[in-house]
Design a protein around this motif. Structure first.
Motif, PDB file in Angstrom:
ATOM      1  N   ALA A 140      19.860  70.862  65.960  1.00  0.00           N
ATOM      2  CA  ALA A 140      20.476  71.432  64.759  1.00  0.00           C
ATOM      3  C   ALA A 140      21.937  70.996  64.644  1.00  0.00           C
ATOM      4  CB  ALA A 140      20.375  72.956  64.785  1.00  0.00           C
ATOM      5  N   LEU A 141      22.621  70.947  65.767  1.00  0.00           N
ATOM      6  CA  LEU A 141      24.030  70.550  65.773  1.00  0.00           C
ATOM      7  C   LEU A 141      24.200  69.110  65.282  1.00  0.00           C
ATOM      8  CD1 LEU A 141      26.915  71.563  66.729  1.00  0.00           C
ATOM      9  CD2 LEU A 141      26.457  70.301  68.835  1.00  0.00           C
ATOM     10  N   LEU A 142      23.292  68.222  65.715  1.00  0.00           N
ATOM     11  CA  LEU A 142      23.425  66.794  65.416  1.00  0.00           C
ATOM     12  C   LEU A 142      22.550  66.331  64.248  1.00  0.00           C
ATOM     13  CD1 LEU A 142      23.384  65.297  69.040  1.00  0.00           C
ATOM     14  CD2 LEU A 142      25.370  65.816  67.616  1.00  0.00           C
ATOM     15  N   ARG A 143      21.839  67.246  63.610  1.00  0.00           N
ATOM     16  CA  ARG A 143      20.815  66.845  62.643  1.00  0.00           C
ATOM     17  C   ARG A 143      21.348  65.993  61.494  1.00  0.00           C
ATOM     18  NH1 ARG A 143      22.837  71.433  60.742  1.00  0.00           N
ATOM     19  NH2 ARG A 143      22.511  72.079  58.569  1.00  0.00           N
ATOM     20  N   ASP A 144      22.598  66.214  61.103  1.00  0.00           N
ATOM     21  CA  ASP A 144      23.155  65.485  59.955  1.00  0.00           C
ATOM     22  C   ASP A 144      24.113  64.371  60.349  1.00  0.00           C
ATOM     23  OD1 ASP A 144      21.775  66.641  57.858  1.00  0.00           O
ATOM     24  OD2 ASP A 144      23.181  68.294  57.636  1.00  0.00           O
ATOM     25  N   ILE A 145      23.969  63.858  61.573  1.00  0.00           N
ATOM     26  CA  ILE A 145      24.845  62.775  62.020  1.00  0.00           C
ATOM     27  C   ILE A 145      24.706  61.555  61.109  1.00  0.00           C
ATOM     28  CG2 ILE A 145      23.165  61.755  63.635  1.00  0.00           C
ATOM     29  CD1 ILE A 145      26.887  62.244  64.415  1.00  0.00           C
ATOM     30  N   GLY A 146      23.539  61.392  60.507  1.00  0.00           N
ATOM     31  CA  GLY A 146      23.329  60.264  59.600  1.00  0.00           C
ATOM     32  C   GLY A 146      24.213  60.332  58.369  1.00  0.00           C
ATOM     33  N   LYS A 147      24.592  61.545  57.965  1.00  0.00           N
ATOM     34  CA  LYS A 147      25.453  61.689  56.782  1.00  0.00           C
ATOM     35  C   LYS A 147      26.819  61.054  57.013  1.00  0.00           C
ATOM     36  CE  LYS A 147      23.426  65.780  54.600  1.00  0.00           C
ATOM     37  NZ  LYS A 147      23.657  67.148  54.106  1.00  0.00           N
ATOM     38  N   ILE A 148      27.282  61.096  58.252  1.00  0.00           N
ATOM     39  CA  ILE A 148      28.583  60.503  58.565  1.00  0.00           C
ATOM     40  C   ILE A 148      28.530  58.994  58.366  1.00  0.00           C
ATOM     41  CG2 ILE A 148      30.289  60.128  60.399  1.00  0.00           C
ATOM     42  CD1 ILE A 148      29.380  62.828  61.584  1.00  0.00           C
ATOM     43  N   ALA A 149      27.408  58.383  58.764  1.00  0.00           N
ATOM     44  CA  ALA A 149      27.279  56.926  58.689  1.00  0.00           C
ATOM     45  C   ALA A 149      27.148  56.423  57.256  1.00  0.00           C
ATOM     46  CB  ALA A 149      26.077  56.470  59.515  1.00  0.00           C
ATOM     47  N   ILE A 150      26.494  57.200  56.375  1.00  0.00           N
ATOM     48  CA  ILE A 150      26.248  56.675  55.018  1.00  0.00           C
ATOM     49  C   ILE A 150      27.027  57.399  53.932  1.00  0.00           C
ATOM     50  CG2 ILE A 150      23.962  55.825  55.659  1.00  0.00           C
ATOM     51  CD1 ILE A 150      22.751  58.161  54.091  1.00  0.00           C
ATOM     52  N   ASP A 151      27.972  58.232  54.335  1.00  0.00           N
ATOM     53  CA  ASP A 151      28.744  59.002  53.352  1.00  0.00           C
ATOM     54  C   ASP A 151      29.367  58.114  52.274  1.00  0.00           C
ATOM     55  OD1 ASP A 151      30.115  61.617  52.571  1.00  0.00           O
ATOM     56  OD2 ASP A 151      31.847  60.317  52.906  1.00  0.00           O
ATOM     57  N   GLN A 152      29.979  56.997  52.683  1.00  0.00           N
ATOM     58  CA  GLN A 152      30.653  56.136  51.707  1.00  0.00           C
ATOM     59  C   GLN A 152      29.667  55.505  50.734  1.00  0.00           C
ATOM     60  OE1 GLN A 152      32.194  52.372  53.313  1.00  0.00           O
ATOM     61  NE2 GLN A 152      31.176  52.828  55.257  1.00  0.00           N
ATOM     62  N   TYR A 153      28.454  55.219  51.204  1.00  0.00           N
ATOM     63  CA  TYR A 153      27.440  54.615  50.335  1.00  0.00           C
ATOM     64  C   TYR A 153      26.886  55.644  49.356  1.00  0.00           C
ATOM     65  CZ  TYR A 153      27.798  51.109  53.960  1.00  0.00           C
ATOM     66  OH  TYR A 153      28.293  50.183  54.849  1.00  0.00           O
ATOM     67  N   VAL A 154      26.727  56.867  49.830  1.00  0.00           N
ATOM     68  CA  VAL A 154      26.279  57.947  48.951  1.00  0.00           C
ATOM     69  C   VAL A 154      27.324  58.213  47.867  1.00  0.00           C
ATOM     70  CG1 VAL A 154      25.800  60.434  48.854  1.00  0.00           C
ATOM     71  CG2 VAL A 154      24.803  59.047  50.666  1.00  0.00           C
ATOM     72  N   LYS A 155      28.585  58.187  48.260  1.00  0.00           N
ATOM     73  CA  LYS A 155      29.658  58.437  47.298  1.00  0.00           C
ATOM     74  C   LYS A 155      29.643  57.415  46.169  1.00  0.00           C
ATOM     75  CE  LYS A 155      34.670  59.162  47.050  1.00  0.00           C
ATOM     76  NZ  LYS A 155      35.931  59.197  47.832  1.00  0.00           N
ATOM     77  N   SER A 156      29.494  56.138  46.508  1.00  0.00           N
ATOM     78  CA  SER A 156      29.524  55.095  45.477  1.00  0.00           C
ATOM     79  C   SER A 156      28.244  55.094  44.636  1.00  0.00           C
ATOM     80  CB  SER A 156      29.731  53.720  46.112  1.00  0.00           C
ATOM     81  OG  SER A 156      28.673  53.417  47.009  1.00  0.00           O
ATOM     82  N   ALA A 157      27.137  55.575  45.202  1.00  0.00           N
ATOM     83  CA  ALA A 157      25.861  55.570  44.478  1.00  0.00           C
ATOM     84  C   ALA A 157      25.494  56.946  43.917  1.00  0.00           C
ATOM     85  CB  ALA A 157      24.741  55.093  45.407  1.00  0.00           C
ATOM     86  N   MET A 158      26.433  57.888  43.968  1.00  0.00           N
ATOM     87  CA  MET A 158      26.143  59.271  43.579  1.00  0.00           C
ATOM     88  C   MET A 158      25.489  59.409  42.203  1.00  0.00           C
ATOM     89  SD  MET A 158      26.027  62.411  44.366  1.00  0.00           S
ATOM     90  CE  MET A 158      27.002  62.497  45.858  1.00  0.00           C
ATOM     91  N   PRO A 159      26.009  58.735  41.146  1.00  0.00           N
ATOM     92  CA  PRO A 159      25.378  58.901  39.819  1.00  0.00           C
ATOM     93  C   PRO A 159      23.896  58.526  39.823  1.00  0.00           C
ATOM     94  CG  PRO A 159      27.518  57.838  39.604  1.00  0.00           C
ATOM     95  CD  PRO A 159      27.208  57.879  41.066  1.00  0.00           C
ATOM     96  N   GLN A 160      23.558  57.413  40.485  1.00  0.00           N
ATOM     97  CA  GLN A 160      22.156  56.981  40.522  1.00  0.00           C
ATOM     98  C   GLN A 160      21.287  57.946  41.336  1.00  0.00           C
ATOM     99  OE1 GLN A 160      25.015  55.071  41.101  1.00  0.00           O
ATOM    100  NE2 GLN A 160      24.309  52.975  41.551  1.00  0.00           N
TER     101      GLN A 160
END
Length: 283
Positions: A140-160
């Protein structure tokens, strides 16, 4: 699409792994022969870790009688599993504490959500009388570690991503995968594998959103799934993706937890929320 996947995979290669000491401690979860002295030896060679561990052990969260003065004493009072959990809290804190704009999470929000989910997962595991508390807490503590790696890509693709989620009435994670080629759970699983985390932990991180697809860690992934859902229901450090997830009641029932039992977990967590908050300030 391929460019995005290639960039994400490169990001995974470059992302700083959790600390060496956290890695050593995580191996204890996989080694039944390791004991109290092995854990104490790891901790005592890390002065900063020892100091932070003792701060936590002496915090209001535990309310222990007397003063905990060394790592071995902390292990005796709290038990190995609890001390392993605390070491991971200390060791992983810096990785999570920044802001993650792509997911609409301000500084420290991802960390708060991670800690809350870890505590809830631990509570559920104990209520069920299972012996996987260390794994579910860490998962549970580490479950969202992937969000750290792709945060910048999610930010740029947020509208889509948002448009996909809305027009197709699907979860943010599915839309994430459609737009970027990988979702944060897949990326988290890849990171866990790259860092040589225990296989069960890799499985939990990869499948916590979809435990019905988990082969080999269904129970553990289901507990982390419920912990994630409970933290969302309590509105603890929500991100832009949280509104798109729906609770699958089959998972709760498969663990023998109905709505009443889940509500009890929530009530107990709320009752100790002030004590839990001390963890955010100490770690």
């Amino acid at each position: 699409m391929m460019t995005t996947i290639a960039s994400i995979l490169e990001e995974i290669d470059q992302l700083k792994p959790i600390s060496d000491v956290a890695g050593k401690v995580l191996t204890l979860l996989d080694d039944p022969d390791c004991g109290m002295s092995d854990l104490a030896d790891i901790i005592r060679h890390e002065p900063a870790l020892t100091a932070n561990l003792l701060k936590l052990a002496n915090s209001a969260y535990f309310g222990l009688p007397g003063k905990i003065e060394d790592a071995k004493q902390a292990i005796i009072y709290l038990g190995m599993t609890q001390v392993v959990d605390l070491v991971l809290l200390v060791s992983c804190g810096e990785t999570f504490k920044g802001g993650h704009d792509g997911y609409g999470l301000g500084r420290g929000a991802l960390w708060q959500n991670a800690v809350c989910a870890a505590i809830v997962a631990n509570d559920i595991t104990e209520k069920k009388g299972l012996k996987c508390a260390g794994l579910t807490f860490t998962g549970a503590l580490l479950r969202d570690i992937g969000k750290i790696a792709i945060d910048q890509y999610v930010k740029s693709a947020m509208p889509q991503i948002v448009e996909r989620a809305n027009t197709q009435d699907t979860s943010f994670m599915v839309a994430e995968r459609q737009v970027l080629g990988l979702d944060h759970a897949q990326v988290g699983g890849l990171l866990a594998k790259k860092w040589n985390l225990p296989p069960l932990l890799q499985c939990i991180i990869r499948y916590y959103h979809t435990p019905l697809s988990a082969d080999g860690c269904f129970t553990e992934a289901s507990i982390v799934y419920l912990a994630d859902a409970i933290c969302r229901k309590m509105e603890i450090s929500l991100g832009v993706d949280d509104a798109s997830y729906r609770i699958d009641e089959r998972i709760g029932y498969s663990l023998g937890l109905d709505e009443s039992a889940i509500q009890t977990v929530m009530n107990e967590f709320q009752a100790k929320m002030d004590r839990v908050t001390t963890l955010f300030h100490v770690v």
